[in-house]
Design an enzyme around this catalytic site. Sequence first.
Site, short mmCIF file in Angstrom:
data_model
loop_
_atom_site.label_atom_id
_atom_site.label_comp_id
_atom_site.label_asym_id
_atom_site.label_seq_id
_atom_site.Cartn_x
_atom_site.Cartn_y
_atom_site.Cartn_z
N LYS A 137 -72.40 3.61 44.65
CA LYS A 137 -73.11 2.56 43.62
C LYS A 137 -73.88 3.11 42.88
O LYS A 137 -73.95 4.37 42.88
CB LYS A 137 -73.89 1.80 44.89
CG LYS A 137 -74.06 0.36 44.04
CD LYS A 137 -73.04 -0.55 44.52
CE LYS A 137 -73.20 -2.09 44.05
NZ LYS A 137 -72.31 -3.05 44.73
N ASP A 177 -71.43 -5.00 38.76
CA ASP A 177 -72.28 -5.73 39.80
C ASP A 177 -73.18 -6.42 38.70
O ASP A 177 -73.07 -6.72 37.79
CB ASP A 177 -73.11 -4.50 40.54
CG ASP A 177 -73.93 -5.02 41.74
OD1 ASP A 177 -73.20 -5.67 42.69
OD2 ASP A 177 -74.89 -4.95 41.64
#
Length: 452
Positions: A137, A177
């Site tokens: 991430k 995201d």
Amino acid sequence: MATAAQANKKQAPRKQTGEVYYNPIFDELGFPSDPANLYRETVGAMLLAAELMGLSHELQIILAQPKNEIMVNFPVKMDNGKYKLFKGYRVQHNNAIGPYKGGLRFHPDVHLDDVKSLAFLMTMKCSLAQLPYGGGKGGIKIDPRKHSRTEMERIVRRFTAAIAHDIGPDYDIPAPDVGSGSQHMAWIADTYSSITEGSGKNGMAVVTGKPVEIGGSLGREKATGQGVIDVLEEMLPEIGLKGRLKNATVSVLGFGNVGSWAGRLAQDKGAKMLTVADHTGAIKNDKGIDAHDLAKHVMATGGVANYKGAAKCSLEEFYKTKVDVLIPAALEQMIDKQQAEWINCTVVAEGANAPTTPAGERVLNGKGVEVIPAILANAGGVTVSYFEWLQNKSAESWDLDRVDTNLNKHMVKAAQMTRVARQRYKCNLRTAAYIAALERLKNVYEQRGIFP
Ligand code: NAD
């Protein structure tokens, strides 16, 4: 079958400080001492599952920390000619199963522990969804709403250059995201392709969630919301709603990509959305809010506030509204003890990552509310990202039906594996989903061994 409350009792951790889960690994690895720290909470839920299934200590410590934590600070020229310094992150949690995979968050509150938590969740999610990926991430500490399109393009391209040697189509593949979308992915793919031109790599496959015109997949935009609905349809008969979403009532927290698609697709299955909340406020209509119409309003205005088809309400009222299914699809740790006490639903389906704190979950389970954890409920996004990557690698383009059918297969399989683990270990759904994910990782580590 144990009820959620019984299941919670059975999985009492071996040592507790007051109500808070404690594991000696927290101290062994020097975790932050604040019990409400997101990384400590997120990894704690995995360690609890690992203890219950008897996972070896070495695998527990390997999975409790990311492999690589990359932080970059980079200057970018603003429209007024002045330079500003930005901070970016890429955390690569684990790649035992395959390349690191996970989104990029553009948000002013992004910090290392968030990104570590989200990267960790990706490892678990990809394992549970039977994808050939590990977890990663990243993000930029930035409020995208405060920058012009030209500034955002320079920031995203400069960030890509800063991490270009740490990502790659077979090594680490970012995706959208919170705060990022397909246009940002297009700039990343273009920058990375330019930097690596002549290397023989298909640089455009370095990110997923691209616009369809440049190698994105049909169905990727709605994929996470679609996955939430697929999992609900599979799980609802067992956890209290025999008629699945038909005639069910729904609340949605966060009406961005995940929330708005989950709301629209739930409505298409016959559900009625009674309340919605986002960063601009909360709204309610006992007769039902048209999710498709609300999505248009949010697209035009940036939030649910001032929507004509519903009345404004307080956040407390939002949580207290009786519904069958609550879909949190905003940020982390939003459902804490207080919100959990207010919540009046049968099932919480976590569209967002880590929206429920352990304290909140204890209250919910104590009331008999089932919580479908994020690593299961929101795995649809990364699953269609995987399909996009496959299409890029084979120069194919799948039709929407093929995407949706294959997505459903992955979601149903992940739900079934969670169910099997729950029956075997008599635990709640979160612990069961972790056990199912950890079993695959355990098998992979047994086959690969630990180098050297
Ligand atoms: P998004 O930026 O499109 O939407 C975020 C939503 O959260 C917005 O509606 C915003 O108003 C709301 N929000 C922000 N702060 C809030 C607050 N304080 N109170 C109430 N609402 C608030 O983001 P998204 O892509 O829909 O992601 C939402 C969640 O889903 C995140 O946890 C993300 O990590 C997770 N997720 C996203 C994907 C994906 O494919 N986009 C995949 C898996 C998981």
